[in-house]
Design a protein around this motif. Structure first.
Motif, short mmCIF file in Angstrom:
data_model
loop_
_atom_site.label_atom_id
_atom_site.label_comp_id
_atom_site.label_asym_id
_atom_site.label_seq_id
_atom_site.Cartn_x
_atom_site.Cartn_y
_atom_site.Cartn_z
N UNK A 1 0.74 -1.35 0.05
CA UNK A 1 0.11 -0.06 -0.03
C UNK A 1 1.02 1.30 0.02
N UNK A 2 2.00 1.33 0.58
CA UNK A 2 2.81 2.47 0.75
C UNK A 2 3.40 2.82 -0.70
N UNK A 3 3.92 1.62 -1.44
CA UNK A 3 4.64 1.82 -2.60
C UNK A 3 3.39 2.22 -3.71
N UNK A 4 2.17 1.83 -3.62
CA UNK A 4 1.26 2.11 -4.38
C UNK A 4 0.85 3.59 -4.45
N UNK A 5 0.98 4.25 -3.20
CA UNK A 5 0.68 5.79 -3.15
C UNK A 5 1.82 6.53 -3.73
N UNK A 6 3.13 5.87 -3.98
CA UNK A 6 4.17 6.79 -4.57
C UNK A 6 3.84 6.99 -5.92
N UNK A 7 4.32 8.18 -6.49
CA UNK A 7 4.44 8.23 -8.08
C UNK A 7 5.44 7.71 -8.38
N UNK A 8 5.52 7.68 -9.90
CA UNK A 8 6.54 6.71 -10.67
C UNK A 8 7.82 7.44 -10.33
N UNK A 9 7.61 8.71 -9.96
CA UNK A 9 9.11 9.41 -10.21
C UNK A 9 9.68 9.26 -8.76
N UNK A 10 8.78 9.30 -7.74
CA UNK A 10 9.10 8.96 -6.45
C UNK A 10 9.59 7.54 -6.13
N UNK A 11 8.94 6.69 -6.66
CA UNK A 11 9.23 5.06 -6.57
C UNK A 11 10.74 5.14 -7.16
N UNK A 12 10.89 5.65 -8.24
CA UNK A 12 12.30 5.77 -9.03
C UNK A 12 13.20 6.02 -8.00
N UNK A 13 13.22 7.33 -7.46
CA UNK A 13 14.03 8.17 -6.85
C UNK A 13 14.28 7.19 -5.46
N UNK A 14 13.39 6.84 -4.84
CA UNK A 14 13.33 5.89 -3.53
C UNK A 14 14.44 4.68 -3.99
N UNK A 15 14.01 3.86 -4.92
CA UNK A 15 14.68 2.75 -5.21
C UNK A 15 16.20 3.00 -5.47
N UNK A 16 16.36 4.22 -6.50
CA UNK A 16 17.60 4.62 -6.89
C UNK A 16 18.65 4.90 -5.65
N UNK A 17 18.10 5.76 -4.41
CA UNK A 17 18.78 6.12 -3.46
C UNK A 17 19.03 4.72 -2.54
N UNK A 18 18.20 4.09 -2.59
CA UNK A 18 18.31 2.76 -1.65
C UNK A 18 19.25 1.94 -2.18
N UNK A 19 19.43 1.90 -3.57
CA UNK A 19 20.36 1.02 -4.09
C UNK A 19 21.81 1.60 -4.40
N UNK A 20 21.92 3.01 -4.28
CA UNK A 20 23.23 3.56 -4.65
C UNK A 20 23.82 4.08 -3.35
N UNK A 21 23.12 4.36 -2.31
CA UNK A 21 23.83 5.07 -1.22
C UNK A 21 25.10 4.60 -0.91
N UNK A 22 25.20 3.20 -0.54
CA UNK A 22 26.38 2.58 -0.01
C UNK A 22 26.35 1.18 -0.96
N UNK A 23 27.51 0.62 -0.81
CA UNK A 23 27.69 -0.85 -1.45
C UNK A 23 27.12 -1.59 -0.34
N UNK A 24 27.24 -2.80 -0.73
CA UNK A 24 26.83 -4.01 0.22
C UNK A 24 27.59 -3.84 1.29
N UNK A 25 27.24 -4.29 2.39
CA UNK A 25 27.97 -4.01 3.76
C UNK A 25 29.15 -5.28 3.65
N UNK A 26 28.82 -6.30 3.13
CA UNK A 26 29.90 -7.31 3.10
C UNK A 26 31.12 -6.80 2.10
#
Length: 136
Positions: free
Chosen positions: A71-96
């Motif tokens: 439900x949270x993801x459905x409430x986001x616009x396409x742009x918001x979802x893109x930026x959210x996934x982009x930030x989550x995947x690029x802020x840091x490398x895998x901790x290992x």
């Protein structure tokens, strides 16, 4: 198999323990509240902070936002979802990966590399969010 058990598994267990402690102590709520104003720069709701924080601990941590049948993801616009996934995947490398870089090349180099990645991720996400809002 030995490398996985000796190197990756202890880090994975530590990540799980840290995530549990963050949730149980209320630190995750405090961190989420502290990140809410920063997320506004990217036109993201404060509730997205938990997914970003968990993605720093584990790359699939963003899935925490898929609760309640998404439900949270459905409430986001396409742009918001893109930026959210982009930030989550690029802020840091895998901790290992970061742990291995630190072990092989030194703490200073590892921190410099992580810092460069963080700055690049935030800067490019800001530009992408600005472009998305300009176009939309």
């Amino acid at each position: 198999m030995k490398q996985f058990l000796v190197q990756a598994m202890p880090i994975f267990i530590a990540i799980c323990v840290v995530a549990t402690l963050l949730e149980q102590t209320g630190a995750l709520s405090a961190l989420t509240g502290a990140l809410t104003p920063a997320l506004a720069i990217f036109h993201l709701p404060g509730d997205a902070a938990g997914g970003i924080l968990f993605s720093i601990l584990r790359k699939d941590g963003l899935l925490v936002l898929n609760q309640d049948q998404g439900s949270f993801v459905e409430d986001l616009s396409g742009g918001q979802l893109f930026i959210l996934v982009y930030l989550a995947s690029t802020l840091t490398a895998c901790l290992v990966t970061m742990w291995t870089i630190r072990k092989e090349l030194g703490t200073v180099f590892g921190m410099q590399l992580a810092g460069k990645q963080l700055v690049t991720s935030l800067g490019s996400a800001f530009i992408l969010a600005w472009l998305w809002n300009w176009i939309a």
